[in-house]
Motif scaffolding. Structure first.
Motif, PDB file in Angstrom:
ATOM      1  N   GLN A 138      -6.605 -15.379  -8.204  1.00 24.05           N
ATOM      2  CA  GLN A 138      -5.472 -14.882  -7.418  1.00 24.05           C
ATOM      3  C   GLN A 138      -4.158 -15.539  -7.866  1.00 24.05           C
ATOM      4  OE1 GLN A 138      -6.510 -14.902  -3.223  1.00 24.05           O
ATOM      5  NE2 GLN A 138      -8.565 -14.153  -3.666  1.00 24.05           N
ATOM      6  N   VAL A 139      -4.079 -15.808  -9.152  1.00 25.92           N
ATOM      7  CA  VAL A 139      -2.862 -16.309  -9.771  1.00 25.92           C
ATOM      8  C   VAL A 139      -2.975 -16.034 -11.275  1.00 25.92           C
ATOM      9  CG1 VAL A 139      -3.765 -18.682 -10.104  1.00 25.92           C
ATOM     10  CG2 VAL A 139      -1.293 -18.291  -9.943  1.00 25.92           C
ATOM     11  N   PRO A 140      -1.948 -15.553 -11.942  1.00 25.89           N
ATOM     12  CA  PRO A 140      -0.622 -15.220 -11.433  1.00 25.89           C
ATOM     13  C   PRO A 140      -0.661 -14.063 -10.429  1.00 25.89           C
ATOM     14  CG  PRO A 140      -0.899 -14.387 -13.664  1.00 25.89           C
ATOM     15  CD  PRO A 140      -2.098 -15.232 -13.376  1.00 25.89           C
ATOM     16  N   ILE A 141       0.322 -14.087  -9.511  1.00 24.34           N
ATOM     17  CA  ILE A 141       0.343 -13.110  -8.425  1.00 24.34           C
ATOM     18  C   ILE A 141       1.776 -12.709  -8.111  1.00 24.34           C
ATOM     19  CG2 ILE A 141       0.351 -14.951  -6.674  1.00 24.34           C
ATOM     20  CD1 ILE A 141      -1.359 -13.104  -4.902  1.00 24.34           C
ATOM     21  N   ASN A 142       1.959 -11.450  -7.739  1.00 26.94           N
ATOM     22  CA  ASN A 142       3.274 -10.922  -7.366  1.00 26.94           C
ATOM     23  C   ASN A 142       3.257 -10.399  -5.935  1.00 26.94           C
ATOM     24  OD1 ASN A 142       4.310 -11.455  -9.932  1.00 26.94           O
ATOM     25  ND2 ASN A 142       3.802  -9.424 -10.713  1.00 26.94           N
ATOM     26  N   ASP A 143       4.426 -10.079  -5.429  1.00 23.71           N
ATOM     27  CA  ASP A 143       4.600  -9.581  -4.059  1.00 23.71           C
ATOM     28  C   ASP A 143       3.956  -8.200  -3.921  1.00 23.71           C
ATOM     29  OD1 ASP A 143       5.670  -8.393  -1.688  1.00 23.71           O
ATOM     30  OD2 ASP A 143       7.414  -9.705  -1.804  1.00 23.71           O
ATOM     31  N   PRO A 144       3.020  -8.017  -2.969  1.00 24.73           N
ATOM     32  CA  PRO A 144       2.366  -6.708  -2.833  1.00 24.73           C
ATOM     33  C   PRO A 144       3.237  -5.644  -2.186  1.00 24.73           C
ATOM     34  CG  PRO A 144       1.560  -8.202  -1.149  1.00 24.73           C
ATOM     35  CD  PRO A 144       2.454  -9.010  -2.040  1.00 24.73           C
ATOM     36  N   SER A 145       4.161  -6.037  -1.311  1.00 20.56           N
ATOM     37  CA  SER A 145       4.913  -5.035  -0.553  1.00 20.56           C
ATOM     38  C   SER A 145       5.814  -4.183  -1.443  1.00 20.56           C
ATOM     39  CB  SER A 145       5.741  -5.709   0.545  1.00 20.56           C
ATOM     40  OG  SER A 145       6.737  -6.539  -0.015  1.00 20.56           O
ATOM     41  N   LEU A 146       6.252  -4.739  -2.574  1.00 20.15           N
ATOM     42  CA  LEU A 146       7.179  -4.018  -3.438  1.00 20.15           C
ATOM     43  C   LEU A 146       6.517  -2.862  -4.181  1.00 20.15           C
ATOM     44  CD1 LEU A 146       9.187  -7.040  -4.898  1.00 20.15           C
ATOM     45  CD2 LEU A 146       9.722  -5.624  -2.929  1.00 20.15           C
ATOM     46  N   LEU A 147       5.193  -2.840  -4.210  1.00 17.24           N
ATOM     47  CA  LEU A 147       4.468  -1.752  -4.877  1.00 17.24           C
ATOM     48  C   LEU A 147       4.422  -0.483  -4.038  1.00 17.24           C
ATOM     49  CD1 LEU A 147       1.322  -3.821  -5.866  1.00 17.24           C
ATOM     50  CD2 LEU A 147       3.215  -3.227  -7.394  1.00 17.24           C
ATOM     51  N   ILE A 148       4.520  -0.638  -2.728  1.00 16.95           N
ATOM     52  CA  ILE A 148       4.140   0.440  -1.819  1.00 16.95           C
ATOM     53  C   ILE A 148       5.027   1.671  -1.907  1.00 16.95           C
ATOM     54  CG2 ILE A 148       3.902   1.006   0.644  1.00 16.95           C
ATOM     55  CD1 ILE A 148       2.804  -1.869   1.009  1.00 16.95           C
ATOM     56  N   PRO A 149       6.365   1.565  -1.942  1.00 16.42           N
ATOM     57  CA  PRO A 149       7.167   2.790  -1.980  1.00 16.42           C
ATOM     58  C   PRO A 149       6.851   3.691  -3.177  1.00 16.42           C
ATOM     59  CG  PRO A 149       8.540   0.934  -1.366  1.00 16.42           C
ATOM     60  CD  PRO A 149       7.216   0.364  -1.773  1.00 16.42           C
ATOM     61  N   THR A 150       6.609   3.095  -4.340  1.00 15.97           N
ATOM     62  CA  THR A 150       6.294   3.910  -5.519  1.00 15.97           C
ATOM     63  C   THR A 150       4.954   4.609  -5.358  1.00 15.97           C
ATOM     64  OG1 THR A 150       7.562   2.408  -6.923  1.00 15.97           O
ATOM     65  CG2 THR A 150       6.009   3.877  -8.019  1.00 15.97           C
ATOM     66  N   MET A 151       3.954   3.899  -4.852  1.00 21.47           N
ATOM     67  CA  MET A 151       2.646   4.521  -4.642  1.00 21.47           C
ATOM     68  C   MET A 151       2.726   5.607  -3.574  1.00 21.47           C
ATOM     69  SD  MET A 151      -0.181   1.475  -5.007  1.00 21.47           S
ATOM     70  CE  MET A 151       0.530   0.357  -3.794  1.00 21.47           C
ATOM     71  N   ALA A 152       3.516   5.366  -2.548  1.00 20.14           N
ATOM     72  CA  ALA A 152       3.678   6.371  -1.494  1.00 20.14           C
ATOM     73  C   ALA A 152       4.340   7.627  -2.031  1.00 20.14           C
ATOM     74  CB  ALA A 152       4.476   5.793  -0.331  1.00 20.14           C
ATOM     75  N   TYR A 153       5.322   7.455  -2.914  1.00 19.67           N
ATOM     76  CA  TYR A 153       6.011   8.608  -3.507  1.00 19.67           C
ATOM     77  C   TYR A 153       5.053   9.463  -4.338  1.00 19.67           C
ATOM     78  CZ  TYR A 153       9.646  11.212  -5.999  1.00 19.67           C
ATOM     79  OH  TYR A 153      10.430  12.213  -6.518  1.00 19.67           O
ATOM     80  N   ALA A 154       4.044   8.803  -4.933  1.00 18.26           N
ATOM     81  CA  ALA A 154       3.103   9.495  -5.812  1.00 18.26           C
ATOM     82  C   ALA A 154       1.905  10.076  -5.065  1.00 18.26           C
ATOM     83  CB  ALA A 154       2.615   8.538  -6.899  1.00 18.26           C
ATOM     84  N   THR A 155       1.837   9.880  -3.749  1.00 17.74           N
ATOM     85  CA  THR A 155       0.718  10.378  -2.940  1.00 17.74           C
ATOM     86  C   THR A 155       1.275  11.034  -1.683  1.00 17.74           C
ATOM     87  OG1 THR A 155       0.530   8.202  -1.870  1.00 17.74           O
ATOM     88  CG2 THR A 155      -0.911   8.620  -3.761  1.00 17.74           C
ATOM     89  N   LYS A 156       0.369  11.632  -0.921  1.00 18.51           N
ATOM     90  CA  LYS A 156       0.785  12.324   0.298  1.00 18.51           C
ATOM     91  C   LYS A 156       0.125  11.771   1.551  1.00 18.51           C
ATOM     92  CE  LYS A 156       1.112  16.971   2.317  1.00 18.51           C
ATOM     93  NZ  LYS A 156       0.775  18.416   2.150  1.00 18.51           N
ATOM     94  N   HIS A 157      -1.105  11.286   1.427  1.00 16.00           N
ATOM     95  CA  HIS A 157      -1.889  10.908   2.608  1.00 16.00           C
ATOM     96  C   HIS A 157      -2.319   9.443   2.643  1.00 16.00           C
ATOM     97  CE1 HIS A 157      -2.349  15.026   4.066  1.00 16.00           C
ATOM     98  NE2 HIS A 157      -2.621  15.403   2.829  1.00 16.00           N
ATOM     99  N   LEU A 158      -2.499   8.813   1.500  1.00 16.29           N
ATOM    100  CA  LEU A 158      -3.051   7.464   1.436  1.00 16.29           C
ATOM    101  C   LEU A 158      -2.198   6.481   2.234  1.00 16.29           C
ATOM    102  CD1 LEU A 158      -5.261   5.674   0.021  1.00 16.29           C
ATOM    103  CD2 LEU A 158      -3.517   5.218  -1.743  1.00 16.29           C
ATOM    104  N   GLY A 159      -2.857   5.667   3.053  1.00 17.35           N
ATOM    105  CA  GLY A 159      -2.163   4.615   3.789  1.00 17.35           C
ATOM    106  C   GLY A 159      -2.125   3.324   2.991  1.00 17.35           C
ATOM    107  N   PHE A 160      -1.261   2.397   3.437  1.00 18.24           N
ATOM    108  CA  PHE A 160      -1.095   1.123   2.737  1.00 18.24           C
ATOM    109  C   PHE A 160      -1.035  -0.009   3.760  1.00 18.24           C
ATOM    110  CE2 PHE A 160       0.901   4.522   0.369  1.00 18.24           C
ATOM    111  CZ  PHE A 160       0.289   4.410  -0.880  1.00 18.24           C
ATOM    112  N   ALA A 161      -1.997  -0.909   3.693  1.00 19.00           N
ATOM    113  CA  ALA A 161      -2.017  -2.068   4.595  1.00 19.00           C
ATOM    114  C   ALA A 161      -1.678  -3.307   3.780  1.00 19.00           C
ATOM    115  CB  ALA A 161      -3.394  -2.212   5.239  1.00 19.00           C
ATOM    116  N   VAL A 162      -0.588  -3.968   4.126  1.00 20.54           N
ATOM    117  CA  VAL A 162      -0.119  -5.110   3.348  1.00 20.54           C
ATOM    118  C   VAL A 162      -0.265  -6.391   4.166  1.00 20.54           C
ATOM    119  CG1 VAL A 162       2.286  -4.774   4.083  1.00 20.54           C
ATOM    120  CG2 VAL A 162       1.794  -6.001   1.959  1.00 20.54           C
ATOM    121  N   THR A 163      -0.718  -7.437   3.510  1.00 14.42           N
ATOM    122  CA  THR A 163      -0.924  -8.731   4.155  1.00 14.42           C
ATOM    123  C   THR A 163       0.382  -9.525   4.165  1.00 14.42           C
ATOM    124  OG1 THR A 163      -3.233  -8.791   3.460  1.00 14.42           O
ATOM    125  CG2 THR A 163      -2.200 -10.906   4.016  1.00 14.42           C
ATOM    126  N   VAL A 164       0.790  -9.957   5.349  1.00  9.13           N
ATOM    127  CA  VAL A 164       1.971 -10.822   5.499  1.00  9.13           C
ATOM    128  C   VAL A 164       1.624 -11.886   6.530  1.00  9.13           C
ATOM    129  CG1 VAL A 164       4.423 -10.976   6.056  1.00  9.13           C
ATOM    130  CG2 VAL A 164       3.526  -8.880   5.002  1.00  9.13           C
TER     131      VAL A 164
END
Length: 458
Positions: A83-109
Motif C-alpha cells: 500500500q505504498v507508493p499510494i495516491n489520493d483515491p478521491s481525485l479518481l472519482i469524477p473521471t470514472m463517474a464521467y465514463a460510467t452511468k450507474h457505478l457507485g464509488f465509496a471512498v475511505t476518509v
C-alpha cells in the motif's frame, strides 16, 4: 405455497489508489497491470469493466502512513509495495463517474485526521459531480506513522478515536442535512437573488473536539449525506456501525463468525430505532476462477509461488501492532489489547478455534488473499460457494478483491456473474436513481427519517 424469493447478491470491487493492495507479492505476476495505477485510463477501464459486470460500487481503501511495525522499519512495505507508493483515491472519482452511468464509488476518509468542515464540502462536491453516486467509508485510522506525520506523538487510543468519530458525524450531519434548505438556491434573475439568505443556516456546533459555526459552503447534493460505509468489527466498531452505517464491510473467517457479526450489527441497529435491513453487510472475498477446477488450481499454485514472505508480516504488524519477527516460530501468540485493529488481533487469539504459534500465524497471513476468504474453482463452483456464504450468514454480498489486476475481475465478470444471473440471484440491469436508491429502493435518495442524521434536519 409460493417459494421464497432468492436473495440478490451484491458486489463491490475492493481497491486502493496504490501500486499494490492486499495481494502481497503478486505485483510480480506478468499479467498484473497494477503499476498503471497512476494512469487515469487504467481507472476508467476498471470502472467500465465493473459497470459491465453490474457491480454496485468501487470501494476505495486508503492509508495515511507506512506499515513500519515489522522489524521497526518501513523497508518490507516499500520492497513489496504494501500500500505504498499510494495516491489520493478521491481525485479518481469524477473521471470514472464521467465514463460510467450507474457505478457507485465509496471512498475511505478517516475521521481522525480530516477536519469535518473541509471533508463535508469535498463529499458534497463528489456527490454533485457523480450525480448522487458517492459513498463514504468512515474509518478512524490505525497506523502510528500516520499519527506522527499529522503532528501527534502517538496514536489516539482506539475507543477515543470512536468518541471523536461520533462527534465528527454530528458535525457533518448538521452541515449536510440541516444547514441549507432544499429550496435555498432559487436563481431568481428578476429579483437578483441566486440563493435566499434566509434559507441558509449556521449550525453553531460547539463540542469537545470541534467548534464549527457553519453554515455549510455547498448547496444540497442529490443525496445530501453520502451513502455511509463502515469497516470495523470490534465491539466499539460494531456499535458505531449500528448507529450510523448503511453498508458494513467485514472480514469473514467462518460461517459462524460472519453470521454473528451480521446478526449483532443488525440487532444493535434495531435498538437505535433503525430497521435491520437498513444495514447491508459485505464480506471481504478474493477469487481464483478457472474454466475448470484443475485450471483454477493451477492458477492458485502459480500465485502461491509468487507470494511474499515479509510483505504480509508488514501489513499484519500495521493492523495489529504486533511485530511477528520478535517471536520464535514455536512461541504462542497471545492476545494483547492494542490501539491498532482489535478484530485482526483477535483473529488468531481470542476468536481462534485453536492456539496459534508465531510461525503458524506467519504461514496464515502469507496465504494468497491475506485475511480474506479465497474461493477457488470453476465458475460454477465459485458461484455455488458465494451463494452458500450468503445463505448461511445473512450477508448481502461481497467486497471483491482482485489478486491479479484486471484478469481476476474479468474472470468474475465473464464467467461467474452470468451463472449467478441465470440462477436469479444477481441483477441483469441496474435500478435507476442515486447510489442509495440502487441499494435501498426508488425514492430513497436521502437518509430515512429513522436514521440519526435525520434529527439534524432544519
Amino acid at each position: 405455497m409460493k417459494a421464497a424469493a432468492k436473495k440478490e447478491i451484491r458486489l463491490n470491487a475492493f481497491d486502493i489508489n496504490a501500486a499494490m493492495h492486499n495481494a502481497h507479492g503478486l505485483w510480480k505476476h506478468p499479467e498484473n497491470e497494477r503499476y498503471r495505477y497512476k494512469d487515469l485510463r487504467y481507472w476508467v477501464e476498471l470502472a467500465q469493466l465493473l459497470e459491465r459486470g453490474k457491480f454496485d460500487a468501487l470501494f476505495l481503501a486508503d492509508v495515511f502512513g507506512f506499515y513500519d511495525v515489522f522489524r521497526g522499519t518501513r523497508d518490507a512495505a516499500l520492497k513489496d509495495a504494501i500500500q505504498v507508493p499510494i495516491n489520493d483515491p478521491s481525485l479518481l472519482i469524477p473521471t470514472m463517474a464521467y465514463a460510467t452511468k450507474h457505478l457507485g464509488f465509496a471512498v475511505t476518509v478517516p475521521t481522525t485526521y480530516e477536519h469535518p468542515y473541509a471533508h463535508a464540502r469535498r463529499m458534497t462536491t463528489l456527490d454533485h459531480l457523480t450525480n448522487g453516486r458517492i459513498g463514504w467509508n468512515v474509518v478512524t485510522s490505525f497506523l502510528p506513522s500516520a499519527a506522527r506525520n499529522f503532528g501527534m506523538q502517538e496514536m489516539i487510543p482506539h475507543d477515543e478515536r470512536y468518541d471523536i468519530a461520533d462527534e465528527y458525524m454530528e458535525v457533518v450531519y448538521k452541515l449536510w442535512e440541516g444547514s441549507w434548505e432544499d429550496d435555498a438556491v432559487i436563481r431568481d434573475a428578476a429579483r437578483g437573488i441566486y440563493t435566499d439568505p434566509g434559507k441558509v443556516h449556521e449550525i453553531k456546533h460547539e463540542g469537545r473536539h470541534y467548534r464549527v459555526p457553519g453554515p455549510h459552503l455547498s448547496e444540497p447534493s442529490p443525496q445530501r449525506t453520502p451513502v455511509l460505509y463502515q469497516a470495523g468489527a470490534s465491539g466499539r466498531g460494531r456499535a458505531f456501525a449500528a448507529k450510523h452505517a448503511e453498508c458494513v464491510f467485514i472480514d469473514g473467517h467462518s460461517f459462524e463468525s460472519m453470521k454473528f457479526y451480521t446478526d449483532d450489527i443488525r440487532a444493535q441497529a434495531a435498538a437505535y430505532g433503525r430497521r435491520p435491513d437498513d444495514v447491508k453487510v459485505f464480506m471481504a472475498l478474493s477469487t481464483v476462477v478457472g474454466r475448470t477446477e484443475a485450471e483454477a488450481r493451477e492458477k492458485f499454485e502459480e500465485l502461491t509461488r509468487l507470494s511474499s514472505e515479509e510483505g504480509p508480516q508488514a501489513i499484519y504488524g500495521g493492523y495489529t501492532g504486533i511485530d511477528l519477527s520478535k517471536g520464535a516460530p514455536d512461541d504462542i501468540l497471545g492476545y494483547r489489547r492494542t490501539d491498532h485493529g482489535q478484530t485482526v488481533m483477535a483473529r488468531f487469539t481470542t476468536m481462534a478455534e485453536k492456539t496459534y504459534t508465531y510461525g503458524e500465524v506467519v504461514e496464515q497471513v502469507k496465504r494468497i488473499g491475506g485475511r480474506a476468504v479465497v474461493l477457488t474453482g470453476s465458475a460454477e463452483q465459485v458461484a455455488d460457494q458465494m451463494q452458500e456464504w450468503v445463505e448461511k450468514t445473512g450477508i448481502d454480498g461481497f467486497n471483491l478483491g482482485h489478486l491479479v489486476t484486471p484478469s481476476s475481475l474479468k474472470d468474475v465478470v465473464d464467467l461467474v456473474i452470468p451463472i449467478l444471473q441465470e440462477r436469479g440471484v444477481y441483477k441483469t440491469e441496474y435500478a435507476p436513481g442515486t447510489m442509495r436508491e440502487k441499494l435501498f429502493g426508488e425514492g430513497a435518495s436521502r437518509l430515512p427519517d429513522r436514521h440519526p442524521a435525520a434529527g439534524y434536519r432544519y
